[in-house]
Design a protein around this motif. Structure first.
Motif, mmCIF file in Angstrom:
data_model
loop_
_atom_site.group_PDB
_atom_site.id
_atom_site.type_symbol
_atom_site.label_atom_id
_atom_site.label_comp_id
_atom_site.label_asym_id
_atom_site.label_seq_id
_atom_site.Cartn_x
_atom_site.Cartn_y
_atom_site.Cartn_z
ATOM 1 N N GLY A 256 43.368 24.181 9.016
ATOM 2 C CA GLY A 256 44.750 24.554 8.810
ATOM 3 C C GLY A 256 44.875 26.072 8.915
ATOM 4 O O GLY A 256 43.881 26.801 8.859
ATOM 5 N N TYR A 257 46.110 26.526 9.075
ATOM 6 C CA TYR A 257 46.318 27.976 9.112
ATOM 7 C C TYR A 257 46.078 28.550 7.718
ATOM 8 O O TYR A 257 46.478 27.975 6.709
ATOM 9 C CB TYR A 257 47.734 28.323 9.569
ATOM 10 N N ALA A 293 52.120 26.430 17.333
ATOM 11 C CA ALA A 293 52.649 27.705 16.855
ATOM 12 C C ALA A 293 51.703 28.344 15.841
ATOM 13 O O ALA A 293 51.460 29.559 15.861
ATOM 14 C CB ALA A 293 54.038 27.511 16.244
ATOM 15 N N GLU A 294 51.145 27.533 14.956
ATOM 16 C CA GLU A 294 50.188 28.055 13.986
ATOM 17 C C GLU A 294 48.898 28.485 14.666
ATOM 18 O O GLU A 294 48.281 29.488 14.297
ATOM 19 C CB GLU A 294 49.894 26.993 12.927
ATOM 20 N N GLY A 295 48.473 27.715 15.678
ATOM 21 C CA GLY A 295 47.274 28.094 16.425
ATOM 22 C C GLY A 295 47.436 29.430 17.122
ATOM 23 O O GLY A 295 46.506 30.246 17.134
ATOM 24 N N MET A 296 48.616 29.679 17.688
ATOM 25 C CA MET A 296 48.856 30.968 18.326
ATOM 26 C C MET A 296 48.902 32.086 17.286
ATOM 27 O O MET A 296 48.422 33.206 17.528
ATOM 28 C CB MET A 296 50.161 30.922 19.127
ATOM 29 N N ARG A 297 49.449 31.789 16.134
ATOM 30 C CA ARG A 297 49.460 32.772 15.046
ATOM 31 C C ARG A 297 48.032 33.114 14.631
ATOM 32 O O ARG A 297 47.697 34.278 14.397
ATOM 33 C CB ARG A 297 50.240 32.186 13.870
ATOM 34 N N ALA A 298 47.167 32.094 14.553
ATOM 35 C CA ALA A 298 45.758 32.331 14.224
ATOM 36 C C ALA A 298 45.094 33.194 15.295
ATOM 37 O O ALA A 298 44.326 34.113 14.977
ATOM 38 C CB ALA A 298 45.029 31.005 14.082
ATOM 39 N N HIS A 299 45.368 32.907 16.563
ATOM 40 C CA HIS A 299 44.803 33.704 17.657
ATOM 41 C C HIS A 299 45.188 35.173 17.524
ATOM 42 O O HIS A 299 44.349 36.066 17.661
ATOM 43 C CB HIS A 299 45.290 33.154 19.003
ATOM 44 N N LEU A 300 46.452 35.437 17.240
ATOM 45 C CA LEU A 300 46.902 36.820 17.086
ATOM 46 C C LEU A 300 46.243 37.481 15.881
ATOM 47 O O LEU A 300 45.850 38.654 15.940
ATOM 48 C CB LEU A 300 48.425 36.858 16.951
ATOM 49 N N THR A 383 58.821 21.643 26.533
ATOM 50 C CA THR A 383 59.617 21.153 25.417
ATOM 51 C C THR A 383 59.107 21.767 24.138
ATOM 52 O O THR A 383 57.960 22.191 24.057
ATOM 53 C CB THR A 383 59.516 19.619 25.313
ATOM 54 N N ALA A 384 59.930 21.813 23.131
ATOM 55 C CA ALA A 384 59.522 22.430 21.866
ATOM 56 C C ALA A 384 58.567 21.521 21.127
ATOM 57 O O ALA A 384 58.726 20.308 21.095
ATOM 58 C CB ALA A 384 60.754 22.699 21.003
ATOM 59 N N ALA A 385 57.564 22.132 20.494
ATOM 60 C CA ALA A 385 56.621 21.374 19.679
ATOM 61 C C ALA A 385 57.158 21.259 18.261
ATOM 62 O O ALA A 385 58.204 21.793 17.922
ATOM 63 C CB ALA A 385 55.264 22.061 19.669
ATOM 64 N N THR A 386 56.425 20.550 17.430
ATOM 65 C CA THR A 386 56.777 20.457 16.019
ATOM 66 C C THR A 386 56.909 21.852 15.431
ATOM 67 O O THR A 386 56.084 22.717 15.695
ATOM 68 C CB THR A 386 55.685 19.688 15.254
ATOM 69 N N PRO A 387 57.945 22.125 14.640
ATOM 70 C CA PRO A 387 58.127 23.471 14.104
ATOM 71 C C PRO A 387 56.927 23.944 13.298
ATOM 72 O O PRO A 387 56.184 23.141 12.748
ATOM 73 C CB PRO A 387 59.365 23.311 13.199
ATOM 74 N N ASP A 388 56.784 25.264 13.242
ATOM 75 C CA ASP A 388 55.730 25.867 12.423
ATOM 76 C C ASP A 388 55.927 25.443 10.973
ATOM 77 O O ASP A 388 57.038 25.170 10.537
ATOM 78 C CB ASP A 388 55.821 27.396 12.556
ATOM 79 N N ARG A 389 54.824 25.422 10.222
ATOM 80 C CA ARG A 389 54.871 24.961 8.843
ATOM 81 C C ARG A 389 54.393 26.053 7.913
ATOM 82 O O ARG A 389 53.613 26.910 8.291
ATOM 83 C CB ARG A 389 53.983 23.723 8.664
ATOM 84 N N THR A 390 54.838 25.985 6.697
ATOM 85 C CA THR A 390 54.379 26.920 5.691
ATOM 86 C C THR A 390 52.900 26.719 5.445
ATOM 87 O O THR A 390 52.452 25.612 5.170
ATOM 88 C CB THR A 390 55.142 26.702 4.378
ATOM 89 N N PRO A 391 52.063 27.784 5.561
ATOM 90 C CA PRO A 391 50.636 27.586 5.532
ATOM 91 C C PRO A 391 50.031 27.165 4.208
ATOM 92 O O PRO A 391 48.884 26.794 4.177
ATOM 93 C CB PRO A 391 50.086 28.964 5.925
#
Length: 401
Positions: A256-257, A293-300, A383-391
């Motif tokens: 998880g993020y 979206a969380e995976g990209m946040r982790a990458h950054l 298409t849009a993926a599932t929205p980002d979630r609170t980590p």
């Protein structure tokens, strides 16, 4: 004779009867080392920050979604998955830059880094299950038979779930000279399957081992473990930072993020390439798998907040492990890459590429096999993926992942 003494022979007989795929429990010095770990408390390994795996919804609600016919159909491709046709020929040539990645599907990646051939989470089996007749079945063939892959110097395992640690694959590799870098406790499974203890490098979080001038560090992740009927949380899960003389790469395993990506990036990055889990997510287990979206946040985070290096999405497209549509993780990665200005690699299974080259595969190849054509912006419509979630939400965990 005490009660424990009387039960000892019975326990030993039951252990001998359990399926080989369940692996083995840690014992002796390995178990003592587990108990001494700073990440082990109250009889179990703990996640960073202490979140545990609690249900965030009822099993009945999940079953209603997971087994609904119309949604079940969309969790598999509508047509054959396009594989790269020339994997063996491409791998026969050494990487010009010294760094090359080949995604074999799901989380299995062959990384050629500074003269070393490293295989992450190799799963060549037909099902990610302890049994051959039931369990999530492959949605596409392996791009290349294991016997044709060529010599593997190091196998890296992120954790002991069936879609990351595959008995037939490990047994095939046990007869080679391959070394195995694994999280603490996972070595018990490998020894039962024929891997000699001298070929194991078993690490706790933030411990490293060096193999031919390439450093492997087990870094934290937020997940869980378990293969048998009892999930004792006695084997650790990890992400991995790998650093050679010229290049650095990161494999997330399953996670998880969490804020620890910043710390990993500071200590071991920035990376030429990150391999990030972006599939098999659900609101039923938001703590232990990431959305695109969380995976990209982790990458950054791993890159110090800058869109540098290349991010390759993993843990999707090969097995049906969650309620989302089959193509959604790929589309979500395209969207997340465009939103952040990040460079993403989208290889077909079996397609080698060099992350430091001027161009990397970026065609959304899955669209030819998807049920619904995508429409939208960036590297092709998305298409849009599932929205980002609170980590920091709490959750239960799926049976595998």
């Amino acid at each position: 004779m005490t009660g424990d003494d009387a039960l000892g022979p019975l326990r030993a007989r039951l252990r001998r009867l359990r399926p080989a795929a369940f692996g083995a429990d840690a014992a002796g010095e390995r178990l003592e080392r587990i108990r001494r770990s700073p990440n082990f408390a109250y009889g179990a390994f703990r996640n960073p920050g202490g979140p545990r795996h609690r249900p965030s919804g009822s099993a009945v609600d999940f079953a209603k979604i997971y087994f609904r016919k119309e949604e079940r159909t969309r969790r598999a491709p509508a047509a054959p998955v396009p594989l790269h046709p020339a994997t063996a020929a491409d791998l026969a040539r050494p990487p010009a830059s010294g760094l090359r990645l080949t995604w074999m599907g799901h989380s299995s990646v062959l990384a050629e880094i500074d003269g070393l051939r490293v295989l992450f989470d190799p799963v060549w089996g037909d099902r990610c299950s302890p049994f051959t007749f039931v369990g999530p079945k492959r949605l596409h063939p392996v791009p290349l038979p294991l016997a044709e892959l060529g010599p593997v110097d190091v196998v890296v395992i992120s954790h002991d779930h069936y879609d990351h640690l595959d008995l037939p694959t490990i047994r095939a590799l046990a007869g080679t000279d391959t070394l195995f870098a694994v999280p603490l406790g996972v070595g018990a499974h490998l020894e039962r399957w024929g891997v000699a203890p001298s070929r194991l490098r078993e690490l706790d979080w933030n411990e490293s081992t060096e193999i031919r001038d390439v450093r492997f560090t087990a870094t934290p992740a937020r997940h869980f473990c378990g293969r048998g009927l009892r999930n004792r949380q006695h084997t650790l899960w990890a992400s991995w930072a790998v650093a050679g003389a010229e290049h650095r790469i990161y494999h997330s395993g399953d996670t998880g993020y969490f804020p620890g990506f910043h710390e990993i990036g500071t200590a071991h990055g920035p990376f030429d390439a990150t391999m990030i889990q972006i599939g098999a997510y659900s609101d039923f287990w938001p703590d232990i798998h990431m959305t695109p979206a969380e995976g990209m946040r982790a990458h950054l985070d791993l890159q110090g907040g800058r869109p540098s290096g290349v991010m390759m999405p993993i843990h999707w497209g090969t097995f049906n492990l969650a309620p989302h549509p089959w193509e959604e993780p790929g589309e979500g990665t395209v969207t997340a890459g465009a939103d952040t200005g990040s460079r993403i690699a989208l290889p077909r299974p079996g397609e080698p590429f060099e992350p430091t080259a001027s161009s990397v595969p970026d065609t959304p190849w899955w669209r030819v096999a998807a049920h619904t054509p995508a429409t939208g912006p960036s590297a092709g419509p998305a298409t849009a993926a599932t929205p980002d979630r609170t980590p920091d939400r709490r959750s239960s965990a799926p049976t595998t992942g």
